[in-house]
Design a protein around this motif. Structure first.
Motif, PDB file in Angstrom:
ATOM      1  N   UNK A 127      -4.572  47.251 -36.900  1.00  0.00           N
ATOM      2  CA  UNK A 127      -5.226  47.266 -38.213  1.00  0.00           C
ATOM      3  C   UNK A 127      -4.883  46.018 -39.035  1.00  0.00           C
ATOM      4  N   UNK A 128      -4.075  45.117 -38.468  1.00  0.00           N
ATOM      5  CA  UNK A 128      -3.683  43.881 -39.147  1.00  0.00           C
ATOM      6  C   UNK A 128      -4.484  42.717 -38.572  1.00  0.00           C
ATOM      7  N   UNK A 129      -5.091  41.910 -39.448  1.00  0.00           N
ATOM      8  CA  UNK A 129      -5.997  40.848 -38.979  1.00  0.00           C
ATOM      9  C   UNK A 129      -5.662  39.460 -39.518  1.00  0.00           C
ATOM     10  N   UNK A 130      -4.763  39.335 -40.463  1.00  0.00           N
ATOM     11  CA  UNK A 130      -4.522  38.034 -41.081  1.00  0.00           C
ATOM     12  C   UNK A 130      -3.574  37.163 -40.279  1.00  0.00           C
ATOM     13  N   UNK A 131      -3.917  35.884 -40.137  1.00  0.00           N
ATOM     14  CA  UNK A 131      -3.038  34.875 -39.519  1.00  0.00           C
ATOM     15  C   UNK A 131      -2.610  35.261 -38.106  1.00  0.00           C
ATOM     16  N   UNK A 138     -13.643  38.255 -40.193  1.00  0.00           N
ATOM     17  CA  UNK A 138     -14.768  38.969 -39.584  1.00  0.00           C
ATOM     18  C   UNK A 138     -14.300  40.141 -38.726  1.00  0.00           C
ATOM     19  N   UNK A 139     -13.201  39.977 -37.985  1.00  0.00           N
ATOM     20  CA  UNK A 139     -12.730  41.110 -37.177  1.00  0.00           C
ATOM     21  C   UNK A 139     -12.273  42.247 -38.079  1.00  0.00           C
ATOM     22  N   UNK A 140     -11.678  41.914 -39.227  1.00  0.00           N
ATOM     23  CA  UNK A 140     -11.264  42.955 -40.180  1.00  0.00           C
ATOM     24  C   UNK A 140     -12.488  43.686 -40.728  1.00  0.00           C
ATOM     25  N   UNK A 141     -13.507  42.931 -41.104  1.00  0.00           N
ATOM     26  CA  UNK A 141     -14.710  43.528 -41.688  1.00  0.00           C
ATOM     27  C   UNK A 141     -15.491  44.342 -40.654  1.00  0.00           C
ATOM     28  N   UNK A 142     -15.540  43.864 -39.413  1.00  0.00           N
ATOM     29  CA  UNK A 142     -16.265  44.598 -38.377  1.00  0.00           C
ATOM     30  C   UNK A 142     -15.524  45.880 -38.005  1.00  0.00           C
ATOM     31  N   UNK A 143     -14.187  45.847 -38.013  1.00  0.00           N
ATOM     32  CA  UNK A 143     -13.424  47.079 -37.785  1.00  0.00           C
ATOM     33  C   UNK A 143     -13.680  48.066 -38.914  1.00  0.00           C
ATOM     34  N   UNK A 144     -13.691  47.565 -40.116  1.00  0.00           N
ATOM     35  CA  UNK A 144     -13.984  48.400 -41.287  1.00  0.00           C
ATOM     36  C   UNK A 144     -15.373  49.028 -41.160  1.00  0.00           C
ATOM     37  N   UNK A 453     -22.329  35.665 -42.674  1.00  0.00           N
ATOM     38  CA  UNK A 453     -23.395  35.908 -41.701  1.00  0.00           C
ATOM     39  C   UNK A 453     -23.439  37.364 -41.226  1.00  0.00           C
ATOM     40  N   UNK A 454     -22.341  38.131 -41.367  1.00  0.00           N
ATOM     41  CA  UNK A 454     -22.373  39.529 -40.915  1.00  0.00           C
ATOM     42  C   UNK A 454     -22.846  40.478 -42.014  1.00  0.00           C
ATOM     43  N   UNK A 455     -23.154  39.950 -43.189  1.00  0.00           N
ATOM     44  CA  UNK A 455     -23.622  40.802 -44.293  1.00  0.00           C
ATOM     45  C   UNK A 455     -25.017  41.332 -44.006  1.00  0.00           C
ATOM     46  N   UNK A 456     -25.267  42.574 -44.425  1.00  0.00           N
ATOM     47  CA  UNK A 456     -26.592  43.167 -44.230  1.00  0.00           C
ATOM     48  C   UNK A 456     -27.664  42.415 -45.021  1.00  0.00           C
ATOM     49  N   UNK A 457     -27.252  41.810 -46.143  1.00  0.00           N
ATOM     50  CA  UNK A 457     -28.220  41.081 -46.972  1.00  0.00           C
ATOM     51  C   UNK A 457     -28.006  39.573 -46.870  1.00  0.00           C
ATOM     52  N   UNK A 521     -22.379  40.341 -34.939  1.00  0.00           N
ATOM     53  CA  UNK A 521     -21.090  40.132 -34.278  1.00  0.00           C
ATOM     54  C   UNK A 521     -20.170  39.184 -35.034  1.00  0.00           C
ATOM     55  N   UNK A 522     -20.742  38.259 -35.803  1.00  0.00           N
ATOM     56  CA  UNK A 522     -19.939  37.344 -36.604  1.00  0.00           C
ATOM     57  C   UNK A 522     -19.090  36.416 -35.770  1.00  0.00           C
ATOM     58  N   UNK A 523     -18.113  35.814 -36.435  1.00  0.00           N
ATOM     59  CA  UNK A 523     -17.199  34.883 -35.788  1.00  0.00           C
ATOM     60  C   UNK A 523     -15.879  35.607 -35.561  1.00  0.00           C
TER      61      UNK A 523
END
Length: 606
Positions: A127-131, A138-144, A453-457, A521-523
């Motif tokens: 659940x940790x994505x920083x550094x 993007x991996x944090x947001x996609x997991x969310x 780029x992963x935003x719905x809008x 999918x994002x970066x």
């Protein structure tokens, strides 16, 4: 001396055993190859040409310089210098303190970072994505987006001045749980207590890790891994019920549909007239339509509760399937844990409990639960609801609007209470050449799009693009003292491009025109450069330069070589012969004897 990659690989292998205690780590700082690897990892960053309090930079790097550091570490006389403090502007207008260490200290910190990362990376929470390598915003947001579906409440977490309030004693206690090497821990302690210099006044550091130091990110992750582990246990304890109770209204509609389908079974269908068939189809479609607008399960089932969590550095967010009282209790429990176990405080005004239909803010995105009635046909030809109960990631208008204002690319006027956006020229760019101007705009446009780029809008960035495009037209028009129409005629109406000449012929740099379609999918690559050479250790040309005993300029052999660095190749004008050599080689470094290096800085090399 052992190959540092073999050492780091061995540490990673032992790291999987959480009961293993690491010993004799300090001796790795006697290994020249560790420092050469550290040097090759960080040498390319422009910030290394910014002097620390000792006024030294990466320039004049040499084996002798490394050996002096190792000598100080061996006899324990090595003492990190205080960081030079500067302030950078934050998006909210406030300023963030940034510590600029001496380059020698950066080298030691990079060796520390490699060792600590090898020990701890395998044990960090998912659940940790920083550094972290392979992790990003993007991996944090996609997991969310995947795990927060169906949430009723969000807890937006904000730790008050986290990097300034890390408790040194607690930090060392955490490190001692896995590391049994007091010399190694004492070295980390020295960095924590090194202090900082502001306006030529020394300030002691009683808590925190300096933002800007190489070891600060890994130390912060080690510290907050305790929080991650607590949240994982809390998530398990809050796991109530296997599934939500199915809604009575929906079950009634399911029974109604089964009865209708049975009434119009295939064996009876052939006996119906066309009018009866149409009536039957209309009845079934009406039931299906009503089912699509009815909740299949009880939205507030008290027998079903879930807690989800995601963290990026000191930013974290929770999703609660439960009541608001549940969310409040979770917040209070988190507050108590951080205070008692990690000596940290939550910011009361920024740690918010937000209903999932409203917008929560995380990593610059607006987060909320979609609840539209839009119906689509899937790949199987079945009709279904699209975003009901699912997480929606949205670009906040203020983000792209503030970017335009920061770039001075936009002027806002108000006419009859309405906002009128007027693109404006950026006068500070008109002295750049044509290629630099279009490259600047492309970098800014792509940079914002790549993040959102992963935003719905994501398509809302077309508004940002429109302003940037006409701002660029006006900037060129101002540079050439002409009109936008003539500029577009000169550089291309349909596709705006700047033609330039290279050794291989003419090329054209076009203004970005690839659109702003959402990328699901994002970066997923890492936000940080993590050990670029760690898995491909070899005698690189840079390391060969450091170890060489031959000057690249005068050719003398059997001498100590120092490495001359420049911040950026484009800063070289090419007027001097040594500049022409570096430009031709496309390298920011050159190995010189001490005399040639002194002559270069004195302007006497040519």
């Amino acid at each position: 001396m052992r190959n540092p990659i073999e050492v780091l690989s061995s540490l990673r292998a032992h790291a999987k055993d959480k009961s293993y205690k690491f010993q004799r780590l300090y001796r790795n700082f006697y290994n020249e190859n560790f420092f050469l690897l550290a040097y090759s990892n960080i040498y390319s960053k422009p910030g290394n040409m910014t002097p620390g309090v000792d006024e030294k930079t990466i320039d004049e790097m040499s084996l002798e310089r490394i050996r002096r550091i190792i000598s100080g570490i061996k006899d324990h006389s090595y003492q990190p210098k205080p960081a030079r403090r500067e302030y950078i502007k934050k998006s909210n207008g406030k300023k963030r303190p940034l510590g600029i260490p001496s380059f020698d200290d950066k080298l030691v910190q990079e060796v520390l970072r490699m060792i600590l990362e090898s020990i701890y990376e395998e044990t960090f929470s998912k659940y940790s994505h920083g550094f972290r390598p392979g992790k990003s915003c993007h991996t944090a947001l996609l997991q969310l987006q995947t795990t927060f579906s169906g949430a009723k409440w969000f807890i937006e977490g904000d730790i008050k001045s986290f990097f300034d309030n890390i408790n040194h004693q607690k930090m060392v206690e955490i490190l001692r749980e896995r590391i049994q090497d007091e010399y190694f821990i004492a070295l980390i302690w020295k960095f924590l207590k090194a202090g900082y210099l502001e306006d030529w006044t020394f300030h002691k550091t009683y808590s925190g890790t300096p933002q800007g130091s190489i070891i600060s990110p890994i130390l912060s992750n080690i510290y907050l891994n305790e929080f991650d582990q607590y949240m994982e246990l809390h998530m398990k304890s809050f796991y109530v019920g296997k599934a939500r109770e199915r809604a009575k209204d929906y079950r009634h509609l399911e029974a109604k549909l089964r009865y209708a389908q049975k009434k119009y079974a295939p064996e009876k269908w052939a006996t119906f007239s066309q009018e009866q068939k149409n009536e039957a189809l209309s009845e079934i479609k009406a039931i299906q339509q009503e089912m699509r607008s009815t909740n299949a399960k009880v939205p507030m089932d008290t027998g079903y509760k879930r807690l989800q969590y995601v963290r990026y550095a000191d930013d974290w967010i929770c999703a609660v399937i439960g009541s608001k009282e549940d969310a409040m209790k979770i917040k209070e429990a988190i507050q108590a844990f951080l205070s008692s176990c990690l000596k940290l405080e939550l910011s009361e005004e920024k740690t918010l409990i937000t209903h999932s239909k409203d917008k929560a803010r995380f990593l610059g995105y607006d987060i909320f639960i979609g609840n539209t009635e839009k119906i689509i046909t899937d790949s199987r030809g079945q009709k279904r609801r699209t975003t009901s109960g699912k997480i929606v990631l949205s670009v906040p208008k203020e983000k792209w609007l503030n970017k335009l204002l920061d770039y001075s690319a936009l002027q806002i006027k108000y006419v009859d209470g309405k906002e009128i956006f007027i693109p404006r020229e950026r006068t500070y760019l008109i002295h750049n050449d044509d290629l630099e101007i279009v490259s600047q705009y492309n970098a800014e446009i792509r940079g914002l799009y790549n993040y959102y780029r992963i935003a719905h809008n994501a398509t809302v960035l077309n508004c940002f693009y429109y302003v940037m495009k006409y701002s660029m037209f006006k900037t060129y028009a101002s540079k050439y003292k002409t009109t936008i129409a003539k500029i577009r005629k000169k550089f291309g109406r349909k596709r705006f491009g700047i033609t330039y000449t290279t050794k291989t012929g003419q090329k054209t740099a076009y203004l970005y025109d690839e659109g702003f379609k959402r990328d699901k999918n994002g970066n997923i690559s890492s936000d940080v450069d993590v050990l670029k050479t760690m898995y491909n250790w070899s005698r690189t040309s840079l390391i060969q330069k450091v170890k060489a005993d031959r000057c690249e300029w005068c050719g003398v052999t059997g001498v100590l070589v120092v490495i001359h660095h420049v911040r950026k190749l484009k800063d070289l004008k090419g007027k001097k012969r040594w500049e022409q050599v570096m430009i031709a080689r496309k390298r920011k470094t050159m190995g010189l004897c001490q005399q040639c290096h002194n002559d270069l800085h004195a302007g006497k090399l040519d």
